[in-house]
Motif scaffolding. Sequence first.
Motif, short mmCIF file in Angstrom:
data_model
loop_
_atom_site.label_atom_id
_atom_site.label_comp_id
_atom_site.label_asym_id
_atom_site.label_seq_id
_atom_site.Cartn_x
_atom_site.Cartn_y
_atom_site.Cartn_z
N SER A 87 0.84 -1.19 0.00
CA SER A 87 0.00 0.00 0.00
C SER A 87 0.88 1.24 0.00
O SER A 87 2.09 1.15 -0.07
CB SER A 87 -0.89 -0.02 1.24
OG SER A 87 -0.10 0.07 2.40
N LYS A 88 0.26 2.40 0.09
CA LYS A 88 1.02 3.63 0.14
C LYS A 88 2.11 3.51 1.19
O LYS A 88 1.85 3.14 2.32
CB LYS A 88 0.09 4.78 0.51
CG LYS A 88 0.20 5.93 -0.41
CD LYS A 88 -0.78 7.00 -0.04
CE LYS A 88 -0.62 8.13 -1.01
NZ LYS A 88 -1.46 9.24 -0.69
N THR A 126 2.87 -5.88 10.26
CA THR A 126 1.64 -5.09 10.12
C THR A 126 0.51 -5.70 10.96
O THR A 126 -0.30 -4.97 11.52
CB THR A 126 1.21 -4.95 8.65
OG1 THR A 126 1.09 -6.24 8.06
CG2 THR A 126 2.21 -4.11 7.88
N TRP A 127 0.46 -7.03 11.06
CA TRP A 127 -0.56 -7.70 11.88
C TRP A 127 -0.39 -7.27 13.34
O TRP A 127 -1.36 -6.93 14.00
CB TRP A 127 -0.42 -9.21 11.72
CG TRP A 127 -1.51 -9.99 12.40
CD1 TRP A 127 -2.72 -10.34 11.88
CD2 TRP A 127 -1.46 -10.54 13.73
NE1 TRP A 127 -3.44 -11.06 12.80
CE2 TRP A 127 -2.68 -11.20 13.95
CE3 TRP A 127 -0.52 -10.52 14.73
CZ2 TRP A 127 -2.98 -11.84 15.14
CZ3 TRP A 127 -0.82 -11.17 15.93
CH2 TRP A 127 -2.03 -11.81 16.12
N LEU A 128 0.85 -7.27 13.81
CA LEU A 128 1.12 -6.86 15.19
C LEU A 128 0.82 -5.38 15.40
O LEU A 128 0.28 -4.99 16.44
CB LEU A 128 2.58 -7.15 15.56
CG LEU A 128 2.92 -8.58 15.90
CD1 LEU A 128 4.43 -8.76 16.00
CD2 LEU A 128 2.24 -9.01 17.19
N SER A 129 1.16 -4.55 14.43
CA SER A 129 0.95 -3.11 14.61
C SER A 129 -0.54 -2.75 14.63
O SER A 129 -0.93 -1.78 15.28
CB SER A 129 1.68 -2.30 13.54
OG SER A 129 1.10 -2.46 12.28
N ASP A 172 7.55 0.29 4.99
CA ASP A 172 7.11 -0.35 3.76
C ASP A 172 8.12 -0.14 2.63
O ASP A 172 8.33 -1.01 1.80
CB ASP A 172 5.74 0.19 3.33
CG ASP A 172 4.66 -0.11 4.36
OD1 ASP A 172 4.69 -1.21 4.94
OD2 ASP A 172 3.80 0.74 4.57
N PHE A 173 8.74 1.04 2.60
CA PHE A 173 9.75 1.33 1.59
C PHE A 173 10.93 0.37 1.70
O PHE A 173 11.41 -0.16 0.71
CB PHE A 173 10.22 2.78 1.73
CG PHE A 173 11.30 3.16 0.76
CD1 PHE A 173 11.02 3.34 -0.58
CD2 PHE A 173 12.61 3.31 1.19
CE1 PHE A 173 12.01 3.69 -1.48
CE2 PHE A 173 13.61 3.65 0.30
CZ PHE A 173 13.32 3.84 -1.04
N LEU A 203 6.27 1.89 17.84
CA LEU A 203 7.66 1.50 17.68
C LEU A 203 8.04 1.41 16.21
O LEU A 203 9.13 1.82 15.81
CB LEU A 203 7.90 0.14 18.36
CG LEU A 203 9.29 -0.45 18.26
CD1 LEU A 203 10.27 0.38 19.06
CD2 LEU A 203 9.28 -1.89 18.75
N ILE A 204 7.14 0.93 15.37
CA ILE A 204 7.40 0.68 13.95
C ILE A 204 7.12 1.89 13.07
O ILE A 204 7.87 2.18 12.15
CB ILE A 204 6.55 -0.51 13.45
CG1 ILE A 204 6.95 -1.79 14.18
CG2 ILE A 204 6.67 -0.71 11.96
CD1 ILE A 204 8.39 -2.20 13.97
#
Length: 187
Positions: A36-37, A82-85, A42-43, A94-95
């Motif tokens: 996603s964006k 991402t699931w944890l966030s 993610d980068f 933290l992320i």
Amino acid sequence: MLFNSWGDLGRVLLVGTLAYAALVLILRISGKRTLSKMNAFDFVVTVALGSTLASTILSEGTSLAEGVLALALLIGLQFAITWLSVRSSAFQSLIKAKPTLVYYRGGFLEDAMTEQRVTTEEVRSAVRKQGLSQMEAVEAVVLETDGTFTVLEGMEGDERHDALANVAGADALDSLDEGDTHDPIAR
């Protein structure tokens, strides 16, 4: 060297096609959120995926199975993060960075802009892209976690934008509303 052998070219075509197909399949299975964006996290994952794909295609020392496993590992780790966030606000903080308020009711928040390395020209450009010709028509400008700007247009009276919840600097807006023009973001 311009050419090694036809076998090398054949390997690149075969492994490249299969690795690419595997990457598309894994991305499709992992869901929309995988690419996603992008924010900074993610980068990094996207760059790592590209590097892994290139190594799989071009390195004779990397087998197709190893390359596909590496791609699946990166996407699996990204999915887990991402699931944890989504389930833990502490892990999310933290992320991922918080969006940052850089302009509010007629004032550029210079400390926040300096910290985020944003210029007034960039903020004005974002306002123009929104189709507005006057800064007075702008209630707030937020630098989002993906590096884009969100421009919120002015509102009637003292109403508050609940869209500013969880934006760095928005918690100190009351001091700005009372006439204090100093940057509310204290770090």
